[in-house]
Design an enzyme around this catalytic site. Structure first.
Site, PDB file in Angstrom:
ATOM      1  N   LYS A 219       0.825  -1.216   0.000  1.00 40.44           N
ATOM      2  CA  LYS A 219       0.000   0.000   0.000  1.00 40.44           C
ATOM      3  C   LYS A 219       0.857   1.264   0.000  1.00 40.44           C
ATOM      4  O   LYS A 219       0.452   2.287  -0.546  1.00 40.44           O
ATOM      5  CB  LYS A 219      -0.990  -0.014   1.176  1.00 40.44           C
ATOM      6  CG  LYS A 219      -2.071  -1.083   0.994  1.00 40.44           C
ATOM      7  CD  LYS A 219      -3.396  -0.751   1.635  1.00 40.44           C
ATOM      8  CE  LYS A 219      -4.438  -1.778   1.199  1.00 40.44           C
ATOM      9  NZ  LYS A 219      -5.727  -1.684   1.830  1.00 40.44           N
TER      10      LYS A 219
ATOM     11  N   LYS B 292      -4.311 -10.731  -6.567  1.00 36.89           N
ATOM     12  CA  LYS B 292      -5.569 -10.931  -5.854  1.00 36.89           C
ATOM     13  C   LYS B 292      -6.713 -10.122  -6.468  1.00 36.89           C
ATOM     14  O   LYS B 292      -6.496  -8.977  -6.877  1.00 36.89           O
ATOM     15  CB  LYS B 292      -5.331 -10.470  -4.401  1.00 36.89           C
ATOM     16  CG  LYS B 292      -6.444 -10.774  -3.439  1.00 36.89           C
ATOM     17  CD  LYS B 292      -6.210 -10.102  -2.082  1.00 36.89           C
ATOM     18  CE  LYS B 292      -6.692  -8.667  -2.060  1.00 36.89           C
ATOM     19  NZ  LYS B 292      -7.003  -8.122  -0.741  1.00 36.89           N
TER      20      LYS B 292
ATOM     21  N   LYS C 196     -10.992  -5.094  -4.276  1.00 39.00           N
ATOM     22  CA  LYS C 196     -12.025  -4.070  -4.470  1.00 39.00           C
ATOM     23  C   LYS C 196     -11.442  -2.759  -4.971  1.00 39.00           C
ATOM     24  O   LYS C 196     -12.158  -1.919  -5.477  1.00 39.00           O
ATOM     25  CB  LYS C 196     -12.833  -3.828  -3.191  1.00 39.00           C
ATOM     26  CG  LYS C 196     -12.093  -3.992  -1.885  1.00 39.00           C
ATOM     27  CD  LYS C 196     -12.776  -3.228  -0.792  1.00 39.00           C
ATOM     28  CE  LYS C 196     -13.806  -4.083  -0.105  1.00 39.00           C
ATOM     29  NZ  LYS C 196     -13.534  -4.175   1.337  1.00 39.00           N
TER      30      LYS C 196
HETATM   31  P1  ATP Z   1      -8.240  -4.049  -0.857  1.00 34.55           P
HETATM   32  O1  ATP Z   1      -7.672  -5.104  -1.755  1.00 34.55           O
HETATM   33  O2  ATP Z   1      -8.762  -2.880  -1.573  1.00 34.55           O
HETATM   34  O3  ATP Z   1      -7.358  -3.713   0.285  1.00 34.55           O
HETATM   35  P2  ATP Z   1      -9.994  -6.182  -0.143  1.00 34.55           P
HETATM   36  O4  ATP Z   1     -10.714  -6.550  -1.398  1.00 34.55           O
HETATM   37  O5  ATP Z   1      -8.870  -7.052   0.325  1.00 34.55           O
HETATM   38  O6  ATP Z   1      -9.543  -4.669  -0.202  1.00 34.55           O
HETATM   39  P3  ATP Z   1     -10.964  -6.095   2.561  1.00 34.55           P
HETATM   40  O7  ATP Z   1     -12.023  -5.315   3.196  1.00 34.55           O
HETATM   41  O8  ATP Z   1      -9.578  -5.656   2.837  1.00 34.55           O
HETATM   42  O9  ATP Z   1     -11.108  -6.116   0.989  1.00 34.55           O
HETATM   43  O10 ATP Z   1     -11.141  -7.629   2.897  1.00 34.55           O
HETATM   44  C1  ATP Z   1     -12.253  -8.204   3.541  1.00 34.55           C
HETATM   45  C2  ATP Z   1     -12.059  -9.704   3.641  1.00 34.55           C
HETATM   46  O11 ATP Z   1     -12.084 -10.298   2.334  1.00 34.55           O
HETATM   47  C3  ATP Z   1     -10.714 -10.131   4.236  1.00 34.55           C
HETATM   48  O12 ATP Z   1     -10.921 -11.253   5.094  1.00 34.55           O
HETATM   49  C4  ATP Z   1      -9.881 -10.532   3.056  1.00 34.55           C
HETATM   50  O13 ATP Z   1      -8.896 -11.480   3.366  1.00 34.55           O
HETATM   51  C5  ATP Z   1     -10.949 -11.137   2.155  1.00 34.55           C
HETATM   52  N1  ATP Z   1     -10.576 -11.060   0.750  1.00 34.55           N
HETATM   53  C6  ATP Z   1     -10.353  -9.916   0.041  1.00 34.55           C
HETATM   54  N2  ATP Z   1     -10.044 -10.200  -1.224  1.00 34.55           N
HETATM   55  C7  ATP Z   1     -10.052 -11.554  -1.332  1.00 34.55           C
HETATM   56  C8  ATP Z   1      -9.793 -12.474  -2.402  1.00 34.55           C
HETATM   57  N3  ATP Z   1      -9.480 -12.024  -3.599  1.00 34.55           N
HETATM   58  N4  ATP Z   1      -9.912 -13.787  -2.171  1.00 34.55           N
HETATM   59  C9  ATP Z   1     -10.251 -14.250  -0.946  1.00 34.55           C
HETATM   60  N5  ATP Z   1     -10.492 -13.448   0.108  1.00 34.55           N
HETATM   61  C10 ATP Z   1     -10.401 -12.116  -0.071  1.00 34.55           C
END
Ligand code: ATP
Ligand code: LTN
Length: 332
Positions: free
Chosen positions: A115, A197, A200
């Protein structure tokens, strides 16, 4: 018998992705269904502001994520559902835990490094302190298990280290939490770059499926997803990341194992896999939109759920915080 405490949180930023749903939120719902657990789920809005947010958008997103969690099946009668910033004990415990956390440990966190690179104009203290706030979230509720995606496991390790360190100095205070991954789908990859990954905050919308996407959009994105050279459908994340990702998504959506899917697609082509995957995801997410719209039409109802959650969460958090302060030697 004492129930296990299950704790997790999601940031109210961007949209809820298929990765969030498969890797985390659907797992929360399944864990909630097991009567042996006390479940606590939060909107981690204090984590969200470590990256600059538009105030109006953040407010709208917080309401929207409450509706998304309810639409996903989180039931406020069975689980505590609340907003992190409503419970000031989080920020307060974070400060206390800061004094038991080393700068070197935070410097090594991969999410911080990623980040920082992505937001090089705003490497603020909150971004660096993110894992300590997350430790405070978890430890306030004496959580036994924390269901998250793989990307958060390093943060849970740090929460464990901080808990153990504190317990060693002051005696048994915190429960040392464990991370809990879903069996299949703990890391869903981007459809456009299956080596990174699904996130969002991905600027390429074609790589990400939102749980609110239309059936047409879902089908289009999956059909256009990047696959790999060769023809064979095998699970090999290293050499065939695209196909392996589709197999993982399909298995999660159908509640099967990846091995079962591989067997079912023996001798078939990538196109077949894409069609089946699209259909399964559309089916899995079908009820989402309708339920979401219904919850969103009653904002007062959503805020009432959060207000009730706040009270229940705070009752637990305040006790832990007072105990910690007393142990440290602060006047309480
Ligand atoms: P960003 O990537 O923008 O930081 P994010 O998509 O990881 O956000 P979070 O709110 O940080 O979203 O994550 C919420 C939950 O979703 C966490 O437990 C995270 O591990 C899970 N998660 C996020 N993306 C994935 C993914 N691609 N596959 C599986 N689990 C995920
Ligand atoms: N950092 C997490 C969200 C989060 C969290 C938590 C998860 C904040 N506090 C406590 C589990 C437990 C993320 O998913 N990015």
């Amino acid at each position: 018998m004492k129930k296990r405490v299950i704790y997790s949180a999601i940031q109210p930023s961007g949209m809820m992705t298929l990765g969030n749903y498969i890797g985390a939120v659907s797992n929360w719902r399944d864990i909630q269904a097991d009567g042996a657990n006390d479940c606590i789920f939060a909107l981690a809005d204090l984590h969200t502001i470590t990256v600059r947010q538009d105030p109006e958008k953040l407010r709208r997103n917080s309401v929207s994520f409450l509706a998304l969690l309810l639409a996903a099946g989180i039931d406020p009668k069975r689980s505590v559902l609340y907003v992190q910033s409503h419970v000031h004990e989080h920020a307060e415990l974070c400060w206390l835990l800061n004094c038991y956390t080393y700068v070197g440990e935070m410097n090594r966190m991969t999410q911080f490094k990623d980040k920082s690179a992505k937001h090089s104009d705003n490497i603020n203290m909150g971004l660096m302190d993110y894992p300590v706030l997350m430790a405070a979230d978890i430890l306030l509720y004496k959580s036994d298990q924390v269901p998250v995606g793989v990307d958060q496991m390093q943060h849970i390790e740090i929460a464990r280290d901080i808990a153990e360190r504190f317990n060693n100095i002051y005696g048994e205070t915190f429960v040392v939490p464990e991370g809990r991954l879903t069996k299949t789908g703990a890391k869903i990859m981007s459809l456009q770059d299956p080596t990174s990954k699904m996130s969002k905050s991905d600027p390429n919308p074609n790589g990400v499926i939102s749980v609110l996407d239309s059936a047409d959009d879902i089908a289009r994105k999956i059909k256009r997803s990047v696959t790999d050279s060769g023809l064979e459908i095998v699970f090999d994340p290293e050499n065939k990341p695209g196909v392996s990702n589709l197999l993982t998504i399909l298995a999660s959506a159908e509640g099967k194992t990846v091995e079962e899917e591989v067997k079912a697609f023996e001798g078939k082509m990538y196109g077949h896999l894409k069609v089946a995957c699209a259909e399964a995801v559309v089916e899995m997410l079908r009820p989402f939109r309708e339920k979401y719209d219904a919850y969103m039409s009653d904002e007062a109802g959503l805020l009432a759920v959060a207000a009730d959650g706040r009270e229940r969460a705070q009752a637990i958090a305040a006790k832990t915080l007072a105990d910690v302060k007393r142990k440290i030697g602060l006047l309480v």
